[in-house]
Design an enzyme around this catalytic site. Structure first.
Site, PDB file in Angstrom:
ATOM      1  N   LYS A  48       0.100  28.451 -20.355  1.00  0.00           N
ATOM      2  CA  LYS A  48      -0.185  28.441 -18.841  1.00  0.00           C
ATOM      3  C   LYS A  48      -1.600  28.607 -18.654  1.00  0.00           C
ATOM      4  O   LYS A  48      -2.437  27.586 -17.892  1.00  0.00           O
ATOM      5  CB  LYS A  48       0.421  29.627 -18.017  1.00  0.00           C
ATOM      6  N   GLN A  92       5.963  36.986 -14.662  1.00  0.00           N
ATOM      7  CA  GLN A  92       6.573  36.410 -15.929  1.00  0.00           C
ATOM      8  C   GLN A  92       7.890  37.038 -15.994  1.00  0.00           C
ATOM      9  O   GLN A  92       7.881  38.217 -16.172  1.00  0.00           O
ATOM     10  CB  GLN A  92       5.523  36.437 -17.019  1.00  0.00           C
ATOM     11  N   ASP A 115       5.746  29.928  -8.427  1.00  0.00           N
ATOM     12  CA  ASP A 115       7.017  29.532  -8.990  1.00  0.00           C
ATOM     13  C   ASP A 115       8.156  29.039  -8.041  1.00  0.00           C
ATOM     14  O   ASP A 115       9.251  28.630  -8.410  1.00  0.00           O
ATOM     15  CB  ASP A 115       7.608  30.981  -9.642  1.00  0.00           C
TER      16      ASP A 115
END
Ligand code: NAP
Length: 293
Positions: A48, A92, A115
């Site tokens: 990322k 995460q 997300d």
């Protein structure tokens, strides 16, 4: 068979994003919150940040200890939500077992949820309203679009019903839209007659996390197969003693299907590109909201 190459499309999207970022008056900023030291998460986070560097998106890593308390994580999510210099926040997953990700996510400003997992954003997806689409389903749809594979009126079968892949993918392809309008069937571990259902699919999306589960006798001649699975299997011929494979038997299917994603190099690499896109769009929305306030 046409190979649906995620790396090519990812690189194209990252170049497009970097030129858009270069023209912006505010540099988008993404924060990744990690708890503990899951080795797979370390790899995903590194990828990322690599993509952030390529696109010019600013990034920050907040790394909390494995034994952090829920209240501390919640407070961190709430304070990131209020920080106007931050446009995207990603928690995460997976978290250590003592923590509840849903509780922490609820405290995140949905406008910063890159997300697309916040309940408000999942609701927007269900309602067909604009908002961040979860990155993996968005990435696999982009791959189909790029290849000009139409979904309208097609039988599309999704194997797997997780909140991060199966369910949002099903919703996306059910949408009344140019790359939606499919007849969608979702299967899971309790589904019966799986082979029969898969054999109906013009487009089969496999997201179950079972190495090479989908065999040639489960797919229709000429079908399009999107393999989301990332599974490590033993391989004594590999220097590492193992290798990554998808949920589909790539070699077995390749002479039967018309198009398929490779693993690795298919859907997985697209996920990161979609994260960059969601961060850029989140930043744009926040700038517009501020200007309108
Ligand atoms: N490419 C990427 O960027 C990316 C992103 C996320 C995940 N992945 C990979 O995609 C795979 C799925 O991930 P996930 O997070 O969605 O997994 P998950 O949360 O474990 O969900 C798996 C789903 O598959 C279903 N399932 C399991 N075994 C099955 C079987 N034998 N027959 C039919 N359905 C079965 C489960 O059914 P139940 O609901 O009944 O349990 C569940 O709905 C994994 O390999 C993961 O590593 C890749």
């Amino acid at each position: 068979m046409k190979l649906l190459d995620g790396r090519l499309l990812r690189d194209k999207i990252l170049v497009e994003i970097s030129s858009e970022v270069a023209r912006m008056s505010v540099i988008p900023k993404l924060v990744v919150v990690q708890v503990g030291d899951d080795p797979a998460s370390d790899v995903y986070i590194r990828n990322k940040f690599r993509a952030c560097k390529k696109t010019g998106i600013e990034s920050e890593h907040i790394h909390l200890p494995n034994d952090v308390e829920q209240a501390t994580l919640n407070a961190r999510m709430a304070s990131l939500s209020e920080d106007e210099g931050i446009h995207g926040v990603l928690l995460q997953l997976p978290l250590p077992e003592h923590l509840d990700d849903a509780q922490a996510m609820k405290l995140l400003n949905p406008e910063k949820d890159v997300d697309g997992f916040h309940p408000i954003n999942l609701g927007r997806l269900l309602a067909g309203q604009p908002g961040p689409v979860p990155c993996t389903p968005a990435g696999l749809r982009a791959l189909l679009e790029e290849a000009g594979i139409e979904t309208r009126g097609k039988e599309l079968v999704v194997l797997g019903r997780s909140l991060i892949v199966g369910k949002p993918a099903a919703l996306l392809f059910l949408e009344k839209s140019a790359f939606g309008d499919a007849t969608v069937t979702v299967c899971h571990s309790r589904s019966q007659n799986l082979n029969e259902i898969c054999l109906r699919a013009d487009i089969l999306i496999a997201a179950i996390g079972r190495a090479q589960f989908v065999k040639a006798d489960m797919v229709k001649e000429g079908a399009v197969v999107v393999d989301v699975g990332i599974n490590r299997i033993e391989d004594p011929t590999s220097p590492k003693g193992s290798r990554i494979v998808g949920d589909c038997d790539f070699e077995g299917l390749s002479s039967k299907v018309s198009a398929m994603t490779p693993v690795p190099g298919g859907v997985g690499v697209m996920t990161v590109a979609m994260l960059m896109k969601n961060t850029l769009e989140a930043c744009r929305r926040q700038i517009a909201m501020k200007a309108g306030a």
